[in-house]
Design an enzyme around this catalytic site. Sequence first.
Site, PDB file in Angstrom:
ATOM      1  N   LYS A  22      54.630  -7.519  -6.065  1.00 41.18           N
ATOM      2  CA  LYS A  22      54.403  -6.061  -5.978  1.00 41.18           C
ATOM      3  C   LYS A  22      53.047  -5.794  -5.325  1.00 41.18           C
ATOM      4  CE  LYS A  22      52.882  -3.800  -9.730  1.00 41.18           C
ATOM      5  NZ  LYS A  22      51.652  -3.037  -9.437  1.00 41.18           N
ATOM      6  N   ASN A  23      52.035  -6.541  -5.759  1.00 40.39           N
ATOM      7  CA  ASN A  23      50.662  -6.238  -5.323  1.00 40.39           C
ATOM      8  C   ASN A  23      50.310  -6.798  -3.960  1.00 40.39           C
ATOM      9  OD1 ASN A  23      50.470  -4.850  -7.653  1.00 40.39           O
ATOM     10  ND2 ASN A  23      49.216  -6.360  -8.742  1.00 40.39           N
ATOM     11  N   CYS A 116      45.215   5.906 -14.802  1.00 39.24           N
ATOM     12  CA  CYS A 116      46.505   5.574 -15.414  1.00 39.24           C
ATOM     13  C   CYS A 116      46.180   5.083 -16.819  1.00 39.24           C
ATOM     14  CB  CYS A 116      47.228   4.516 -14.599  1.00 39.24           C
ATOM     15  SG  CYS A 116      46.350   2.994 -14.598  1.00 39.24           S
ATOM     16  N   ARG A 121      40.236   4.121 -13.326  1.00 37.72           N
ATOM     17  CA  ARG A 121      40.629   3.719 -11.961  1.00 37.72           C
ATOM     18  C   ARG A 121      39.850   4.523 -10.909  1.00 37.72           C
ATOM     19  NH1 ARG A 121      45.614   1.132 -12.612  1.00 37.72           N
ATOM     20  NH2 ARG A 121      45.116  -0.076 -10.754  1.00 37.72           N
ATOM     21  N   ASP A 305      46.257  -9.058 -15.243  1.00 36.05           N
ATOM     22  CA  ASP A 305      47.662  -8.649 -15.319  1.00 36.05           C
ATOM     23  C   ASP A 305      48.508  -9.573 -16.185  1.00 36.05           C
ATOM     24  OD1 ASP A 305      47.825  -7.427 -11.874  1.00 36.05           O
ATOM     25  OD2 ASP A 305      46.949  -6.606 -13.704  1.00 36.05           O
ATOM     26  N   ARG A 397      58.279  -0.372 -13.158  1.00 36.78           N
ATOM     27  CA  ARG A 397      57.402  -0.239 -11.980  1.00 36.78           C
ATOM     28  C   ARG A 397      57.160  -1.602 -11.333  1.00 36.78           C
ATOM     29  NH1 ARG A 397      52.112   1.350 -13.663  1.00 36.78           N
ATOM     30  NH2 ARG A 397      51.704   0.715 -11.527  1.00 36.78           N
TER      31      ARG A 397
HETATM   32  C1  EPZ Z   1      44.779  -4.161  -8.271  1.00 38.75           C
HETATM   33  O1  EPZ Z   1      44.384  -2.900  -8.786  1.00 38.75           O
HETATM   34  C2  EPZ Z   1      46.180  -4.394  -8.791  1.00 38.75           C
HETATM   35  N1  EPZ Z   1      47.076  -3.359  -8.290  1.00 38.75           N
HETATM   36  C3  EPZ Z   1      46.169  -4.376 -10.321  1.00 38.75           C
HETATM   37  O2  EPZ Z   1      47.499  -4.662 -10.779  1.00 38.75           O
HETATM   38  C4  EPZ Z   1      45.237  -5.485 -10.806  1.00 38.75           C
HETATM   39  O3  EPZ Z   1      45.160  -5.445 -12.218  1.00 38.75           O
HETATM   40  C5  EPZ Z   1      43.839  -5.271 -10.205  1.00 38.75           C
HETATM   41  O4  EPZ Z   1      43.937  -5.213  -8.759  1.00 38.75           O
HETATM   42  C6  EPZ Z   1      42.876  -6.389 -10.579  1.00 38.75           C
HETATM   43  O5  EPZ Z   1      43.380  -7.604 -10.149  1.00 38.75           O
HETATM   44  C7  EPZ Z   1      47.531  -3.461  -7.006  1.00 38.75           C
HETATM   45  O6  EPZ Z   1      47.181  -4.365  -6.271  1.00 38.75           O
HETATM   46  C8  EPZ Z   1      48.484  -2.395  -6.558  1.00 38.75           C
HETATM   47  P1  EPZ Z   1      40.427  -3.219  -8.667  1.00 38.75           P
HETATM   48  P2  EPZ Z   1      43.031  -2.190  -8.239  1.00 38.75           P
HETATM   49  O7  EPZ Z   1      40.027  -2.235  -7.640  1.00 38.75           O
HETATM   50  O8  EPZ Z   1      42.891  -2.427  -6.792  1.00 38.75           O
HETATM   51  C9  EPZ Z   1      37.017  -0.889 -10.965  1.00 38.75           C
HETATM   52  C10 EPZ Z   1      49.422  -4.366 -12.096  1.00 38.75           C
HETATM   53  O9  EPZ Z   1      49.631  -4.423 -13.320  1.00 38.75           O
HETATM   54  N2  EPZ Z   1      36.852  -0.129  -9.725  1.00 38.75           N
HETATM   55  O10 EPZ Z   1      40.193  -4.668  -8.406  1.00 38.75           O
HETATM   56  O11 EPZ Z   1      43.015  -0.793  -8.726  1.00 38.75           O
HETATM   57  C11 EPZ Z   1      38.332  -0.551 -11.662  1.00 38.75           C
HETATM   58  O12 EPZ Z   1      38.197   0.625 -12.435  1.00 38.75           O
HETATM   59  C12 EPZ Z   1      48.184  -3.659 -11.566  1.00 38.75           C
HETATM   60  O13 EPZ Z   1      50.168  -4.876 -11.224  1.00 38.75           O
HETATM   61  C13 EPZ Z   1      35.801   0.770  -9.623  1.00 38.75           C
HETATM   62  O14 EPZ Z   1      35.024   0.938 -10.544  1.00 38.75           O
HETATM   63  O15 EPZ Z   1      41.945  -3.026  -9.037  1.00 38.75           O
HETATM   64  C14 EPZ Z   1      38.576  -1.776 -12.501  1.00 38.75           C
HETATM   65  O16 EPZ Z   1      37.821  -1.662 -13.693  1.00 38.75           O
HETATM   66  C15 EPZ Z   1      47.330  -3.094 -12.690  1.00 38.75           C
HETATM   67  N3  EPZ Z   1      35.669   1.486  -8.473  1.00 38.75           N
HETATM   68  C16 EPZ Z   1      38.016  -2.911 -11.638  1.00 38.75           C
HETATM   69  O17 EPZ Z   1      37.139  -2.284 -10.684  1.00 38.75           O
HETATM   70  C17 EPZ Z   1      36.528   1.334  -7.406  1.00 38.75           C
HETATM   71  O18 EPZ Z   1      36.333   2.007  -6.369  1.00 38.75           O
HETATM   72  C18 EPZ Z   1      39.091  -3.683 -10.883  1.00 38.75           C
HETATM   73  O19 EPZ Z   1      39.750  -2.781 -10.053  1.00 38.75           O
HETATM   74  C19 EPZ Z   1      37.591   0.409  -7.537  1.00 38.75           C
HETATM   75  C20 EPZ Z   1      37.724  -0.316  -8.698  1.00 38.75           C
END
Ligand code: EPZ
Length: 417
Positions: A22-23, A116, A121, A305, A397
């Site tokens: 998915k990701n 979410c 996020r 995850d 999802r």
């Molecule tokens: C991706 O989410 C994945 N989703 C998530 O999978 C996964 O858990 C996550 O990466 C971490 O590996 C997809 O790829 C579609 P991040 P993403 O930006 O990109 C903070 C699932 O279950 N952050 O690496 O949103 C954020 O709040 C989903 O399949 C900021 O603070 O993850 C989090 O605490 C859930 N500011 C941390 O970084 C930003 O601008 C990691 O987020 C961006 C992120």
Amino acid sequence: MSKYIINGGAALDGSVSVDCAKNAYLPILAATILCEGQVILNRAPDFVDVKNMCVILEKLGLKITHQGDVLVIDGASANPKFVPVDTAKLLRSSIFTLGAMLGRFKRARVAYPGGCDIGQRPINIHLKGLRDLGVKITESHGTLICDASDQHGGTIMLDFASVGATENLVLFSVLGREKTTIVNCAREPEVVDMCNFLNKMGARVYGAGTSVIEIEPVKKLNGTEYTPIPDRIIAGTYLIAGAITHGRVEVKNCNPANFTSLIDKLRNSGCILRVKNDKISLKSPKTLRSVGLIETQVYPGFPTDLQAQMLVLQALSRGCCVVRENIFESRFKFVPELIKMGANIDVHDRTAFVEGVSALSGADVVAKDLRGGAGLVLAGLCANGYTTVHDIYHIERGYADFDKRLNELGANIRREV
Ligand code: EPZ
């Protein structure tokens, strides 16, 4: 609202194949915005998030034809239309369209993707990176209005190795004017897969999988055909299902090198795992040992995850385990549901203290998010009696035919509308 009804107790035994990730699929779909030609994506998984991303692309003018599980995507008529809030909120990955739209059209308007159930996020890292590359961004009434007419290259630094921010900034830079270097990038396999896809279309992205990615801009991208990588989180979920039910499960069409941290934890819990090319087989012991400590980290550390699924396994393992969620601020919302089933867990902020119990009992539980919901299904598989998992739209999802495939492994689960 649909639900799963599970009669627990069966030891899983059998073989299951894994869908495309998915990701990986989601950022790759966003990347098709950059291409004026035709892209063929194979093995499209039947996930709600993938369907919703296709809805967003079609609202942006791309033409998508479905031929079985093959998507034929034509970006010739893409246009920087506004991604409205109701569409943007369909899924967080709508934010990836921002980087791609700006990369191709140098302007874009998109609603905030919103949070979410696992956390706020925020997208501050995405926006800081875009601004550092010359993008003018104004925010009004929840809408981001972006102008990249003064786009430039250079070296930018991510405050955190954000997966989405890394992907968004690469998508933005591929059709830029100057070389861009992004430091402190996410190294997840799904980031690498998106960059491999871009390069197959003629992009020049170097260093994916390391913490520094360099992008030499090109004028245009060409159509191609591509099959994204297998979903390592789904693979891990089925392995943990085999472990928790004291069964034997073989997972096919996966890439074990992408989840060595899970393999290590499952071996520490007493499971026997054998890896052979794109297959991995697990045999679970009669008694599972606690692994002591689980700390979620960015790749290649233990993936957030799989935290929920692994926590459920610890709830039924001999001993105590500390689970520390370092990536998201509220990823334990499934724990109160697990406690209803008899688990012995204390949560303090981002840390769960788990004392293993000998058995769980079936109960009515509610899924709160995608992976926590999957964890509750795993708990139901081994609980005594019946478990009903409500609000399974969260789970659908990111898991296709979850009930069907678990039944093929010997579980007793049915889906009811
Ligand atoms: C991706 O989410 C994945 N989703 C998530 O999978 C996964 O858990 C996550 O990466 C971490 O590996 C997809 O790829 C579609 P991040 P993403 O930006 O990109 C903070 C699932 O279950 N952050 O690496 O949103 C954020 O709040 C989903 O399949 C900021 O603070 O993850 C989090 O605490 C859930 N500011 C941390 O970084 C930003 O601008 C990691 O987020 C961006 C992120």
